[in-house]
Write a protein that holds these residues in place. Structure first.
Motif, PDB file in Angstrom:
ATOM      1  N   SER B 216       0.863  -1.116  -0.034  1.00 53.55           N
ATOM      2  CA  SER B 216       0.200   0.008  -0.003  1.00 53.55           C
ATOM      3  C   SER B 216       0.922   1.199  -0.076  1.00 53.55           C
ATOM      4  O   SER B 216       0.414   2.317  -0.267  1.00 53.55           O
ATOM      5  N   VAL B 217       2.328   1.084   0.400  1.00 60.14           N
ATOM      6  CA  VAL B 217       2.802   2.357   0.441  1.00 60.14           C
ATOM      7  C   VAL B 217       3.191   3.278  -0.822  1.00 60.14           C
ATOM      8  O   VAL B 217       3.107   4.247  -0.744  1.00 60.14           O
ATOM      9  N   PRO B 218       3.557   2.409  -1.978  1.00 60.18           N
ATOM     10  CA  PRO B 218       3.771   3.047  -3.211  1.00 60.18           C
ATOM     11  C   PRO B 218       2.668   3.804  -3.573  1.00 60.18           C
ATOM     12  O   PRO B 218       2.742   5.147  -4.013  1.00 60.18           O
ATOM     13  N   ALA B 219       1.549   3.543  -3.492  1.00 62.32           N
ATOM     14  CA  ALA B 219       0.310   4.477  -3.869  1.00 62.32           C
ATOM     15  C   ALA B 219       0.061   5.581  -2.712  1.00 62.32           C
ATOM     16  O   ALA B 219      -0.241   6.617  -3.160  1.00 62.32           O
ATOM     17  N   ILE B 220       0.554   5.312  -1.651  1.00 63.63           N
ATOM     18  CA  ILE B 220       0.618   6.439  -0.735  1.00 63.63           C
ATOM     19  C   ILE B 220       1.289   7.622  -1.043  1.00 63.63           C
ATOM     20  O   ILE B 220       1.038   8.776  -1.093  1.00 63.63           O
ATOM     21  N   ILE B 221       2.577   7.181  -1.430  1.00 61.86           N
ATOM     22  CA  ILE B 221       3.386   8.119  -1.694  1.00 61.86           C
ATOM     23  C   ILE B 221       3.346   8.751  -3.157  1.00 61.86           C
ATOM     24  O   ILE B 221       3.381  10.181  -3.456  1.00 61.86           O
ATOM     25  N   ASP B 222       2.714   8.093  -3.892  1.00 62.75           N
ATOM     26  CA  ASP B 222       2.657   8.472  -5.420  1.00 62.75           C
ATOM     27  C   ASP B 222       1.307   9.404  -5.547  1.00 62.75           C
ATOM     28  O   ASP B 222       1.287  10.524  -5.888  1.00 62.75           O
ATOM     29  N   LYS B 223       0.291   9.035  -4.884  1.00 64.61           N
ATOM     30  CA  LYS B 223      -1.293   9.802  -5.038  1.00 64.61           C
ATOM     31  C   LYS B 223      -1.541  10.583  -3.983  1.00 64.61           C
ATOM     32  O   LYS B 223      -2.199  11.439  -3.799  1.00 64.61           O
ATOM     33  N   GLY B 224      -0.615  10.352  -2.665  1.00 61.66           N
ATOM     34  CA  GLY B 224      -0.694  11.355  -1.428  1.00 61.66           C
ATOM     35  C   GLY B 224      -1.638  10.812  -0.286  1.00 61.66           C
ATOM     36  O   GLY B 224      -2.475   9.908  -0.492  1.00 61.66           O
ATOM     37  N   VAL B 225      -1.245  11.414   0.793  1.00 61.42           N
ATOM     38  CA  VAL B 225      -1.892  11.134   2.019  1.00 61.42           C
ATOM     39  C   VAL B 225      -3.318  11.441   1.874  1.00 61.42           C
ATOM     40  O   VAL B 225      -4.286  10.563   2.098  1.00 61.42           O
ATOM     41  N   GLU B 226      -3.681  12.487   1.297  1.00 60.27           N
ATOM     42  CA  GLU B 226      -5.194  13.159   1.295  1.00 60.27           C
ATOM     43  C   GLU B 226      -5.997  12.109   0.455  1.00 60.27           C
ATOM     44  O   GLU B 226      -7.163  11.757   0.733  1.00 60.27           O
ATOM     45  N   TRP B 227      -5.456  11.216  -0.784  1.00 65.47           N
ATOM     46  CA  TRP B 227      -6.123  10.484  -1.471  1.00 65.47           C
ATOM     47  C   TRP B 227      -6.526   9.189  -0.847  1.00 65.47           C
ATOM     48  O   TRP B 227      -7.586   8.955  -0.803  1.00 65.47           O
ATOM     49  N   PHE B 228      -5.289   8.832   0.152  1.00 66.53           N
ATOM     50  CA  PHE B 228      -5.603   7.642   0.626  1.00 66.53           C
ATOM     51  C   PHE B 228      -6.701   7.739   1.851  1.00 66.53           C
ATOM     52  O   PHE B 228      -7.539   7.114   2.388  1.00 66.53           O
ATOM     53  N   THR B 229      -6.391   8.707   2.676  1.00 66.35           N
ATOM     54  CA  THR B 229      -7.466   9.207   3.731  1.00 66.35           C
ATOM     55  C   THR B 229      -8.896   9.474   3.386  1.00 66.35           C
ATOM     56  O   THR B 229      -9.887   9.673   4.094  1.00 66.35           O
ATOM     57  N   SER B 230      -9.047   9.790   1.972  1.00 67.37           N
ATOM     58  CA  SER B 230     -10.453   9.877   1.353  1.00 67.37           C
ATOM     59  C   SER B 230     -11.238   8.957   1.530  1.00 67.37           C
ATOM     60  O   SER B 230     -12.455   8.798   1.291  1.00 67.37           O
ATOM     61  N   MET B 231     -10.554   7.577   1.517  1.00 64.95           N
ATOM     62  CA  MET B 231     -11.085   6.200   1.650  1.00 64.95           C
ATOM     63  C   MET B 231     -11.168   5.742   2.997  1.00 64.95           C
ATOM     64  O   MET B 231     -10.207   6.149   3.736  1.00 64.95           O
ATOM     65  N   GLY B 232     -12.292   5.122   3.445  1.00 64.67           N
ATOM     66  CA  GLY B 232     -12.438   4.306   4.786  1.00 64.67           C
ATOM     67  C   GLY B 232     -13.309   5.055   5.718  1.00 64.67           C
ATOM     68  O   GLY B 232     -14.059   6.030   5.195  1.00 64.67           O
ATOM     69  N   THR B 233     -12.796   4.848   6.875  1.00 66.30           N
ATOM     70  CA  THR B 233     -13.724   5.498   7.890  1.00 66.30           C
ATOM     71  C   THR B 233     -12.582   6.462   8.918  1.00 66.30           C
ATOM     72  O   THR B 233     -11.679   6.533   8.568  1.00 66.30           O
ATOM     73  N   GLU B 234     -13.696   6.952   9.885  1.00 62.79           N
ATOM     74  CA  GLU B 234     -12.489   8.025  10.746  1.00 62.79           C
ATOM     75  C   GLU B 234     -11.308   7.455  11.041  1.00 62.79           C
ATOM     76  O   GLU B 234     -10.265   7.969  10.943  1.00 62.79           O
ATOM     77  N   ARG B 235     -11.166   6.105  11.715  1.00 62.95           N
ATOM     78  CA  ARG B 235      -9.918   5.579  12.163  1.00 62.95           C
ATOM     79  C   ARG B 235      -9.502   4.493  11.618  1.00 62.95           C
ATOM     80  O   ARG B 235      -8.419   3.767  11.909  1.00 62.95           O
TER      81      ARG B 235
END
Lengths: 217, 441
Positions: B216-235
Motif C-alpha cells: 500500500s506504500v507506493p500508492a500513498i507516496i504516489d497519490k498522496g496522503v489525502e487521496w488515501f485518507t479519502s477512503m475508509g472511515t474515521e480511524r
C-alpha cells in the motif's frame, strides 16, 4: 557422507550461493534443507550432515530444525506430493469427500506414499486459496475448484506417468525434487508460464470495471 | 452503496501482469523515484499521516511501527516482509504476489529507504512455489532495471532484497517466530519485550510488516496522503482486499474502502449460494470470533468489528450457509490449531490437544453436556495465558460458537449424532461424484 564427488561439488557450490544471500550463515539453513531435498528427495541423514557442515552446527541442531517444518520429509518422498485441503472451509465445500475418494483410490493415507513411489498423500492445512475451494495442491502448485472426479483424474494421470497441469501456475507440475530446488532459491525459468487469471482473483476488479468504479485519482 | 476501489488489484487482469514492463507501463516505480527525492523522515511521516494500519491482522499503525526504531547507530537495521499467509480463510497476499509482485518490491524499496535499511527480506511460505518463482523473478528484474542494488537511480542509496521460502509452519506468521525461522531456527515466538523494532533480526532493529501493508506504500507516496485518507472511515483509513470464500455465488477478491459491509459485499458477489440463508461467518480468518446474519450491516473497519465482539483481522470472510454444522467447522479449525501449536508454551500445546479431543467426540455425537462446559473452561485456561496469539486465536471460534449456537452443540449430545448432512454443504453432489467415480474406474 555418501555423495559422489560430482554431486558433492555441485551441492557445495549451490550452498555457497545460498549462504552468500544472508548476513549470517545460519539463515541459510532452511533453503539448504530444501536443497538437500532436491537431491535426495527427502532430508536424508547425509543431507543433515551436509547442512550441519555448511552452517557450522551439529547434526542434532539441524535435525531439530528440520523436524519442526512439515515440508521437510523424513522418509523418501513420492515424486508428487498430493495434498487435499481439509481445513474447515475446503472440507465443508467438499474437501472431506475428495480426500476420502483420493485416499481410497491411491490406497494410502495421510503422509503415506504409494508403493510405486509416485504419490505421497497429505491432508493439507489452509493453503491460502479459499476463494477457489475446494483446493488440492500437487508439489505446491494450485489445483483449484476440485471435485472428486477432477481430483481422481489428476491422480490417475500421475500414476500412469502423464504430466499434470495446475489451474494457476506453470505449464506442468515439476517433480518434488525440481520444486525443492526452486524453494532453495534457484530460478527454473518458468515464472512466466501461466494458465490465465482465475475468475475469483479478478472478480472485484471485473465488477468495478463494469460499474465504472475506481479509487479517486 | 459503497463502490469498490481497485488499487493493488488494478492491474491484475493485464497481460503478463507480473512483469516489470507491465508494472512500469501502469506507472510502477514512479513512487520509488519520488521517494528517493524525499527525506526518509518525511516518508515515515506521510505513512503515519495516512493512517495506514497493519493489514496482516493486528491492525497496528504502520508508520508508528516504523517510528519505533531507535536512532541510527550506523549498524544494520532490517525490513522483513511477512508473506507467510496461512491463517485459514486468508487468501489476499498470494494473489497479490502472483499477479503483481512488483508492487510489493517497490513498497519494500520505499520502506527500506524510509527506515534506513540496506538489506530487506521477503519471507514467503514455502507451499506456494509459483508465487516464489514470480517473486524471485520480480526481484531480479528490479535489480536489472536499477530499482534495487547499488546507488539506486543515482541516489547513493543501496538496497539488497532476499526472497526466502519457509517450509510449512503457520506459527511463522507470528512476527518473532518468523524472525527465529529466518535465522535458521525452529519457528517459535520470542518473549516481548524486546520488540523487533529494538532487537529483531540478528538482534538488530527490525520492522516486520505484512505484504498488503508494504504494497500500500507506493500508492500513498504516489497519490498522496489525502487521496488515501479519502477512503475508509474515521480511524480505519484507506482500501483493503476483502477475500470472500464459501457459500456465495462469486467468491474472490474485492478491494474496497474499509467500512464496507458484508451485506454490500454479498450483494456484489451475487448473493448466497442457491439463495440459502447465511448462518455464520468469520470477519478476519479463523482466529476471529464468529459473526452471524445479525452482523451483516456492521461496517468492516477495525473499530466497528471490535465493538461488535470480533476482529477485522485479515478481512478473510469465510461464509457458511444454513447447511453447515458449526460444530464440524469449529472442530476442524481446532484440529488445525492443535497441529500448528509450536509446543513452546503449555496452555496452547496441551490446551489445543484437549480441545481437539473434546470437539471431535462432540461432533460425532459421543460427547456429553459436561463436555460443552469443559470446552469453555479449557478456553479460559488458554486465552490470555498462552505465549503468543496462536493460543488466543484457537479459542475464538469455540467460545463464540458456543455462545451463538449452544443448542446445536446440545443437539449433538441429545441425538448422539451430527444432525447435518455433509453432502448438502458441498459444492458438488456426493451421489453423482460416487457414480462418476465408478464410471471413471
Amino acid at each position: 557422507m555418501t555423495y559422489d564427488a560430482d554431486a558433492l561439488a555441485q551441492l557445495e557450490s549451490d550452498a555457497a550461493e545460498i549462504i552468500a544471500r544472508y548476513p549470517v550463515k545460519r539463515s541459510a539453513l532452511l533453503p539448504l534443507l530444501h536443497l538437500v531435498q532436491s537431491v535426495d528427495g527427502y532430508v536424508s541423514p547425509d543431507g543433515i550432515a551436509f547442512c550441519a557442515r555448511q552452517v557450522e552446527l551439529t547434526s542434532a541442531e539441524v535435525s531439530a530444525v528440520a523436524t519442526f517444518y512439515t515440508q521437510y520429509k523424513r522418509r523418501p518422498n513420492g515424486e508428487y506430493q498430493v495434498g487435499v485441503c481439509t481445513n474447515t472451509l475446503c472440507a465443508i465445500m467438499g474437501g472431506d469427500e475428495i480426500w476420502r475418494q483420493v485416499s481410497e483410490h491411491c490406497g494410502v493415507g495421510h503422509d503415506e506414499t504409494t508403493a510405486d513411489g509416485k504419490i505421497t498423500l497429505e491432508r493439507l492445512e489452509c493453503n491460502a486459496a479459499c476463494d477457489y475451494a475446494p483446493v488440492m495442491m500437487v508439489n505446491w502448485e494450485f489445483f483449484d475448484n476440485m471435485t472428486p472426479d477432477r481430483a481422481l483424474r489428476v491422480v490417475d494421470d500421475i500414476l500412469e506417468g502423464r504430466d499434470v497441469k495446475p489451474t494457476r501456475g506453470p505449464a506442468k507440475v515439476a517433480s518434488f525434487k525440481e520444486v525443492s530446488r526452486v524453494l532453495a532459491g534457484f530460478e527454473d525459468g518458468r515464472a512466466d508460464e501461466d494458465q490465465g487469471i482465475g475468475e475469483p482473483t479478478v472478480v472485484g476488479l471485473t465488477i468495478a470495471r463494469e460499474q465504472g468504479w475506481e479509487a479517486s485519482k | 452503496m459503497t463502490d469498490l476501489t481497485p488499487v493493488l488489484s488494478a492491474t491484475w487482469d493485464a497481460e503478463q501482469s507480473w512483469k516489470l514492463g507491465t508494472y512500469e507501463n501502469a506507472g510502477g516505480y514512479g513512487a520509488l523515484k519520488k521517494a528517493l527525492g524525499l527525506a526518509p523522515a518525511d516518508i515515515v511521516q506521510a505513512v503515519k499521516d495516512s493512517g495506514l494500519r497493519g493489514r496482516g491482522g493486528a491492525g497496528f499503525p504502520t508508520g508508528m511501527k516504523w517510528g519505533f526504531l531507535p536512532p541510527d547507530d550506523g549498524k544494520p537495521r532490517y525490513l522483513v516482509v511477512n508473506a507467510d499467509e496461512s491463517e485459514p480463510g486468508t487468501c489476499k497476499d498470494i494473489p497479490t504476489m502472483l499477479s503483481a509482485p512488483h508492487v510489493l518490491v517497490e513498497g519494500v524499496a520505499i520502506t527500506s529507504y524510509a527506515i534506513g535499511c540496506n538489506h530487506a527480506f521477503i519471507y514467503v511460505r514455502g507451499e506456494v512455489v509459483h508465487v516464489y518463482r514470480r517473486l524471485l523473478q520480480a526481484v531480479r528484474e528490479a535489480y536489472e532495471a536499477g530499482h534495487l542494488g547499488k546507488d539506486i537511480h543515482g541516489s547513493g542509496y543501496d538496497l539488497d532484497v532476499t526472497v526466502h521460502a519457509g517450509a510449512g509452519a503457520y506459527i511463522c506468521g507470528e512476527e518473532t517466530a518468523l524472525l527465529d525461522s529466518l535465522e535458521g531456527r525452529r519457528g517459535q515466538p520470542r518473549l516481548k519485550p524486546p520488540f523487533p523494532a529494538v532487537e529483531g533480526l540478528y538482534a538488530r532493529p527490525t520492522v516486520v510488516n505484512n505484504v498488503e501493508s508494504i504494497s500500500s506504500v507506493p500508492a500513498i507516496i504516489d497519490k498522496g496522503v489525502e487521496w488515501f485518507t479519502s477512503m475508509g472511515t474515521e480511524r480505519s483509513k484507506g482500501m483493503g482486499l476483502f477475500s470472500l470464500s464459501g457459500h456465495i455465488e462469486r467468491p474472490g477478491q474485492y478491494e474496497a474502502p474499509l467500512g464496507i459491509t458484508l451485506r454490500e459485499l454479498i450483494d456484489m458477489a451475487g448473493g448466497m449460494r442457491g439463495g440459502k440463508q447465511l448462518k455464520f461467518w468469520t470477519p478476519g480468518g479463523s482466529s476471529t470470533p464468529l459473526f452471524t446474519d445479525e452482523h451483516l450491516d456492521t461496517p468492516l473497519d477495525y473499530e466497528s468489528v471490535g465493538a461488535a465482539g470480533s476482529m477485522l483481522g485479515t478481512r478473510a470472510l469465510q461464509i457458511f450457509d444454513e447447511t453447515t454444522c458449526v460444530v464440524r467447522a469449529v472442530s476442524r479449525w481446532t484440529e488445525f490449531y492443535k497441529h500448528e501449536s509450536c509446543g513452546k508454551c503449555t496452555p496452547c500445546r496441551e490446551g489445543t490437544f484437549w480441545l481437539d479431543q473434546i470437539l471431535e467426540r462432540l461432533e460425532h455425537g459421543h460427547g456429553t453436556e459436561a463436555d460443552i462446559q469443559q470446552l469453555l473452561d479449557t478456553c479460559d485456561s488458554i486465552l490470555g495465558r498462552s505465549f503468543c496469539a496462536l493460543g488466543d486465536g484457537a479459542t475464538s471460534s469455540i467460545t463464540s460458537s458456543v455462545t451463538l449456537f449452544r443448542e446445536e452443540y446440545e443437539q449433538h449430545v441429545t441425538e448422539g449424532r451430527c444432525p447435518f448432512d455433509r453432502a448438502e454443504s458441498a459444492l458438488f453432489d456426493y451421489e453423482t461424484s460416487e457414480a462418476t467415480e465408478e464410471a471413471h474406474a
